[in-house]
Enzyme design. Structure first.
Site, PDB file in Angstrom:
ATOM      1  N   GLU A  68      80.879 -42.742  26.987  1.00 53.53           N
ATOM      2  CA  GLU A  68      81.420 -44.101  26.951  1.00 53.53           C
ATOM      3  C   GLU A  68      82.895 -44.163  27.305  1.00 53.53           C
ATOM      4  OE1 GLU A  68      82.496 -45.382  22.531  1.00 53.53           O
ATOM      5  OE2 GLU A  68      80.540 -44.388  22.623  1.00 53.53           O
ATOM      6  N   HIS A 118      76.479 -48.618  27.402  1.00 51.28           N
ATOM      7  CA  HIS A 118      77.320 -48.721  26.218  1.00 51.28           C
ATOM      8  C   HIS A 118      77.971 -50.099  26.223  1.00 51.28           C
ATOM      9  CE1 HIS A 118      81.023 -48.314  23.848  1.00 51.28           C
ATOM     10  NE2 HIS A 118      80.250 -47.563  23.083  1.00 51.28           N
TER      11      HIS A 118
END
Length: 193
Positions: A68, A118
């Protein structure tokens, strides 16, 4: 306790937010594997611990999810070459936008990895952008959904037509762009002069 409550009715994804060193991550992964219903362990180590992620991914049958914090395909390429994860978690708002996230997803596919969008605690725009990339890639697995999305200040309230989520699925609009229209009154409430 949550794992026992869910039992065999579903799977859990555990996010450690970089809380462990390699030794503790290995022990925790072993514990989670024994639960039987853990889909992945997310971000067990700090993002910069490349060696730790390689060792952890090679040492446990539990899926290790991360990525992420990656900002472009070049960082992701290095992660994939090092076999640092089993599932990639690019974030469309951090990874250079829609085009770069698409490149990252395609690169993950070359390495035989699935990816999950994400989103964390972000906006409706963030969610829908990630879902559009997911709809174009064969290795898209799942997307996060921000807690309180339906009622929160960054969720559906920002849209003239709310995103409908039914049984964990979203039907994307075929309207131009992202297929959403902003509710300017609600967006203006978030702007600070």
């Amino acid at each position: 306790v949550i794992s026992e409550t869910v039992g065999d009715r579903g799977q859990l994804m555990v996010d450690a937010h970089g809380a462990f060193d390699l030794s503790d991550a290995l022990q925790f992964a072993d514990f989670l594997e024994g639960r039987g219903n853990i889909l992945w362990l997310e971000d067990p180590l700090i993002p910069e611990d490349h060696h730790g992620y390689r060792e952890l991914t090679r040492s446990t049958p539990l899926r290790i999810a991360m990525g992420e914090t990656e900002c472009n395909r070049y960082g992701v390429r290095d992660r994939l070459l090092g076999q640092e994860c089993n599932i990639l978690l690019p974030d469309v708002c951090r990874a250079g936008g829609i085009s770069e996230t698409l490149r990252i997803a395609q690169l993950a596919d070359v390495f035989g990895l699935s990816w999950a969008s994400h989103v964390s605690t972000s906006t409706a725009i963030h969610l829908i952008a990630g879902l559009h990339v997911g709809a174009t890639t064969p290795n898209f697995f799942i997307s996060e959904l921000p807690t309180g999305f339906a009622d929160g200040p960054f969720g559906n309230v920002l849209l003239t037509d709310p995103i409908e989520i039914s049984e964990g699925r979203v039907t994307l609009s075929d309207r131009p762009g992202l297929g959403i229209k902003l509710n300017r009154t609600e967006v203006d409430k978030l702007i600070v002069d």
